[in-house]
Design an enzyme around this catalytic site. Structure first.
Site: not given
Ligand code: MG
Ligand code: NAI
Length: 332
Positions: A122, A169, A202, A226
């Site tokens: 991010y 992950k 996941d 997020d």
């Molecule tokens: Mg967001």
């Protein structure tokens, strides 16, 4: 008490104004110091996050923030990334709890998403290698990984929560999430009374869709956080409801999970509850717990009464009518 108010873009000014009204209605006096960020700041200062805004948060330490628009694929870098990095607001905390009388498939969801807020994908560190090939850097560092997991465990301990689930992950991103996982395991050893669980991100998504009541505190990398935050917001009735805090060791900026909602901006239709509950988290942070609790109770009563609710909650009301309803319910 001085608090910085960043109204932001889109629905930001509408919902933060509602939050100010609701706080005033609790009888809590705040001297708001307004500071620009977002598109308005670009027009005024040539910078979506003027240094003067960062300096005001550094001076007063606490801010309430509306969402800021970030143009897609062009223009300036995300203001939120700059703000969070610039003030080292390393922990994003988003409590996701079922509220009364909101129609959702599950009851009793009570999850806290703890998101690393300064690095990972991010952070948007990208460049073009050659035309047609771009590279995004996913930086994970040991100190940042350790401190966010430690934050999650400390949070669990202070709030009587049973389990911390680290979402990753590491089977694919073996180095970056491998390091994060290793840090998580080490920190978990310091908290033998809180259960530690590690799961693939996941798989966590599937489990959240099937039975979110299984989860307690979730901790993860920035971009995962997020995505999971919006997913979790959906589980309890949408973005109009879920609050958040960006916390560091020196400063705190409170803001909802949602963005600037350009589709409804300026129409008076936005649900201000998410930012009002973020303001309640802020009041608790500055030691005004009873005002914070009164706001939370007023939110529940307003939902229960079902009068004046905004469209996202199935009503035909506006930001004005739901704010009035909240203020009415503060009084009783
Ligand atoms: Mg967001
Ligand atoms: P968004 O959260 O703004 O909107 C998604 C959908 O949810 C829209 O249909 C919107 O109308 C609805 N929604 C959001 N908040 C609502 C509320 N309070 N009441 C009623 N409906 C609400 O996400 P989107 O469209 O992906 O992003 C729009 C802009 O916001 C982008 O520029 C993005 O970068 C920015 N953004 C900023 C954030 C921040 O400043 N913290 C966080 C997320 C997005």
């Amino acid at each position: 008490m001085h608090i910085v108010l960043i109204p932001g873009d889109g629905i930001g000014p509408e919902v933060t104004a509602a939050a100010k009204e609701v706080i005033a209605a609790t009888g809590t006096h705040i001297d708001w110091i307004e500071a620009p960020a977002g598109l308005a700041a670009v027009e005024q200062f040539g910078d979506p996050l003027p240094e003067s805004t960062l300096d005001l948060v550094r001076k007063y330490r606490v801010a309430l923030k509306g969402p800021c628009t970030t143009p897609v694929g062009k223009g300036f870098r995300s203001i939120n990334v700059r703000l969070r990095q610039g003030l080292d607001l390393y922990a994003s905390i988003r409590p996701v709890k079922t509220l009364p009388h909101v129609k959702v498939p599950f009851t009793d969801v009570d999850i806290v998403v703890v998101r690393e807020n300064t690095e990972g994908l991010y952070a948007g560190l990208e460049h073009e290698v050659v035309p047609g090939v771009v590279e995004s850097l996913r930086i994970i560092t040991k100190p940042a990984a350790e401190r966010i997991v430690r934050y999650a465990f400390e949070f669990a301990r202070h709030h009587d929560r049973r389990r911390v689930t680290f979402c990753h992950k590491a089977d694919v991103m073996r180095l970056s999430d491998g390091l994060f996982l290793q840090c998580a395991r080490q920190v978990a050893d310091d908290f033998p009374f809180v259960e530690f669980e590690e799961r693939h991100i996941d798989n966590v998504c599937m489990e959240l869709a099937l039975d979110p009541t299984k989860f307690d505190v979730l901790v993860m990398e920035n971009l995962f956080g997020d995505v999971i935050s919006d997913l979790c917001a959906g589980l309890v009735g949408g973005l109009g409801l879920v609050p958040g805090a960006n916390l560091g060791s020196r400063y705190a900026v409170f803001e909802a999970v949602h963005g600037s909602a350009p589709d409804i901006a300026g129409k008076g239709l936005a649900n201000p509850i998410a930012v009002i509950r973020s303001a309640a988290m802020m009041l608790e942070y500055i030691g005004k717990r009873s005002a914070a609790e009164r706001i939370e109770r007023a939110v529940c009563k307003t939902l229960e009464a079902g009068v004046g609710l905004t469209r996202d909650l199935g009503g035909d009301g506006t930001t004005r009518t739901i704010t009035d309803a909240l203020i009415r319910h503060l009084a009783v």
